[in-house]
Scaffold this active site. Structure first.
Site, PDB file in Angstrom:
ATOM      1  N   ASN A 135     -12.042  -1.190  22.764  1.00 42.98           N
ATOM      2  CA  ASN A 135     -11.129  -0.262  23.430  1.00 42.98           C
ATOM      3  C   ASN A 135     -11.691   1.144  23.231  1.00 42.98           C
ATOM      4  OD1 ASN A 135      -9.011   1.347  24.267  1.00 42.98           O
ATOM      5  ND2 ASN A 135      -7.643   0.802  22.576  1.00 42.98           N
ATOM      6  N   LYS A 182     -10.667   3.840  24.451  1.00 43.71           N
ATOM      7  CA  LYS A 182      -9.628   4.892  24.528  1.00 43.71           C
ATOM      8  C   LYS A 182     -10.114   6.021  25.452  1.00 43.71           C
ATOM      9  CE  LYS A 182      -8.043   3.388  20.050  1.00 43.71           C
ATOM     10  NZ  LYS A 182      -7.298   3.669  18.829  1.00 43.71           N
ATOM     11  N   HIS A 204      -0.412  -0.736  24.046  1.00 42.46           N
ATOM     12  CA  HIS A 204      -1.088  -0.156  22.878  1.00 42.46           C
ATOM     13  C   HIS A 204      -0.139   0.821  22.196  1.00 42.46           C
ATOM     14  CE1 HIS A 204      -3.833   2.068  20.354  1.00 42.46           C
ATOM     15  NE2 HIS A 204      -4.652   1.031  20.455  1.00 42.46           N
ATOM     16  N   GLU A 244      -0.578   3.632  21.019  1.00 43.62           N
ATOM     17  CA  GLU A 244      -0.701   5.031  21.468  1.00 43.62           C
ATOM     18  C   GLU A 244       0.093   5.244  22.762  1.00 43.62           C
ATOM     19  OE1 GLU A 244      -4.979   5.092  21.200  1.00 43.62           O
ATOM     20  OE2 GLU A 244      -4.767   5.005  19.024  1.00 43.62           O
ATOM     21  N   GLU A 287      -1.791  -5.025  15.813  1.00 43.32           N
ATOM     22  CA  GLU A 287      -2.426  -3.784  15.350  1.00 43.32           C
ATOM     23  C   GLU A 287      -1.416  -2.951  14.576  1.00 43.32           C
ATOM     24  OE1 GLU A 287      -5.943  -2.511  17.937  1.00 43.32           O
ATOM     25  OE2 GLU A 287      -4.170  -1.861  18.999  1.00 43.32           O
ATOM     26  N   GLY A 290      -7.440   3.624  13.405  1.00 46.77           N
ATOM     27  CA  GLY A 290      -8.207   4.851  13.221  1.00 46.77           C
ATOM     28  C   GLY A 290      -8.114   5.453  11.825  1.00 46.77           C
ATOM     29  N   SER A 325      -8.971  -0.416  12.561  1.00 49.22           N
ATOM     30  CA  SER A 325     -10.069  -0.128  11.630  1.00 49.22           C
ATOM     31  C   SER A 325     -11.013  -1.297  11.384  1.00 49.22           C
ATOM     32  CB  SER A 325      -9.525   0.413  10.297  1.00 49.22           C
ATOM     33  OG  SER A 325      -8.921   1.679  10.522  1.00 49.22           O
TER      34      SER A 325
HETATM   35  P1  PGA Z   1      -9.605   1.529  15.644  1.00 47.50           P
HETATM   36  O1  PGA Z   1      -8.633   1.349  16.907  1.00 47.50           O
HETATM   37  O2  PGA Z   1     -10.515   0.320  15.613  1.00 47.50           O
HETATM   38  O3  PGA Z   1     -10.351   2.799  15.918  1.00 47.50           O
HETATM   39  O4  PGA Z   1      -8.750   1.585  14.440  1.00 47.50           O
HETATM   40  C1  PGA Z   1      -8.138   0.090  17.261  1.00 47.50           C
HETATM   41  C2  PGA Z   1      -7.211   0.222  18.445  1.00 47.50           C
HETATM   42  O5  PGA Z   1      -6.422   1.174  18.481  1.00 47.50           O
HETATM   43  O6  PGA Z   1      -7.236  -0.609  19.374  1.00 47.50           O
END
Ligand code: PGA
Length: 263
Positions: free
Chosen positions: A10, A12, A101, A103, A171, A177, A217
């Site tokens: 992803n 983003k 997601h 976010e 997640e 992140g 992560s």
């Molecule tokens: P990350 O993000 O691997 O940077 O923690 C995962 C995600 O939000 O899909």
């Protein structure tokens, strides 16, 4: 029966045209490895920003990588400024879409009901869907993680989900992140609980068709251990998917596992 894992990148809101070179590099690494790849090698998917999706599909769509969008609207067309519909994603030649997601849930106020409608619309348009769920740190700290996540799964899944190529990505919001990942025991407990709910909702066979991914992560250093856990059918990777080398290391860490149901 062996079941192949899903490894989903992803991107983003990252990536300009020049960054498509990372996909070129990944593709080269994959083709060098493919001599030794067993039949059920992982399903590799990249979800770049939609600005790059069409170019990614036309440059690399014939290779061993699938492409998807990071979100979609729930309608086919209309007066929805700035939105992209599932049929537009399909029209670009992409096959997948991520919905729900955290976010989007947080920054765009998306609810389970909306996510369910988006997932339904995407499946109807012929896309494969990845539905994200996950608890916040305070929900985990107050012992609510299982309850919150299972209720998100229940309310976000579209009808007839077991008849489609669909994944749920667990997640934890606090792991995204942050460089922090849950303990093995926490991942196992959550994935087992999601699996149990799917069986309750749709029966063994249809539940087994749904991949349960872990995200938050994941990196080249921890992927092997996470992907080997029971009921972990793959990973949704953010930061570590942006560079070919680190994403390739995660792909290479995906084990070939016997599926956890009895076939
Ligand atoms: P990350 O993000 O691997 O940077 O923690 C995962 C995600 O939000 O899909």
């Amino acid at each position: 029966m062996a079941k192949s894992q899903w490894i989903v990148g992803n991107w983003k809101m990252n990536g300009l045209v020049a960054d498509l070179d990372q996909i070129e590099a990944l593709s080269t690494l994959l083709s060098q490895q493919s001599r030794n790849t067993p039949e059920n090698a992982p399903e590799i998917i990249i979800c770049p920003p939609v600005s790059l999706l069409g170019q990614a599909v036309s440059r690399f769509g014939e290779r061993a990588i699938g492409f998807g969008a990071q979100d979609c609207h729930h309608r086919t067309n209309g007066a929805y400024t700035g939105d992209i519909s599932p049929s537009m994603i399909k029209d670009l030649g992409a096959q997948y879409v991520i919905v729900g997601h955290s976010e989007r849930r947080t920054e765009h106020g998306e609810t389970d009901a909306l996510i369910q409608t988006k997932a339904q619309a995407a499946l109807s348009a012929g896309l494969h869907v990845i539905i994200c769920v996950g608890e916040t740190a305070s929900q985990r700290n107050s012992g609510q993680a299982l309850k919150v996540v299972l209720s998100q799964v229940k309310a976000s899944l579209p009808e007839g989900f077991g008849d489609h190529h669909l994944a749920i990505a667990y997640e934890p919001v606090w792991a995204i992140g942050s460089g922090r990942v849950p303990s093995d025991g926490e991942i196992i407990e959550m994935h087992r609980a999601i699996k149990g709910l799917l069986v309750e909702m749709a029966g063994e066979e249809k539940a087994a068709a749904v991949a349960i991914l872990y995200g938050g992560s994941v990196n080249a250093g921890n992927a092997q251990a996470i992907l080997a856990l029971p009921d972990v059918d793959g990973a949704l990777v953010g930061g570590a998917s942006l560079k070919a080398d680190s994403f390739f290391s995660i792909i290479a860490a995906a084990p070939i596992k016997a599926s956890s149901h009895s076939d």
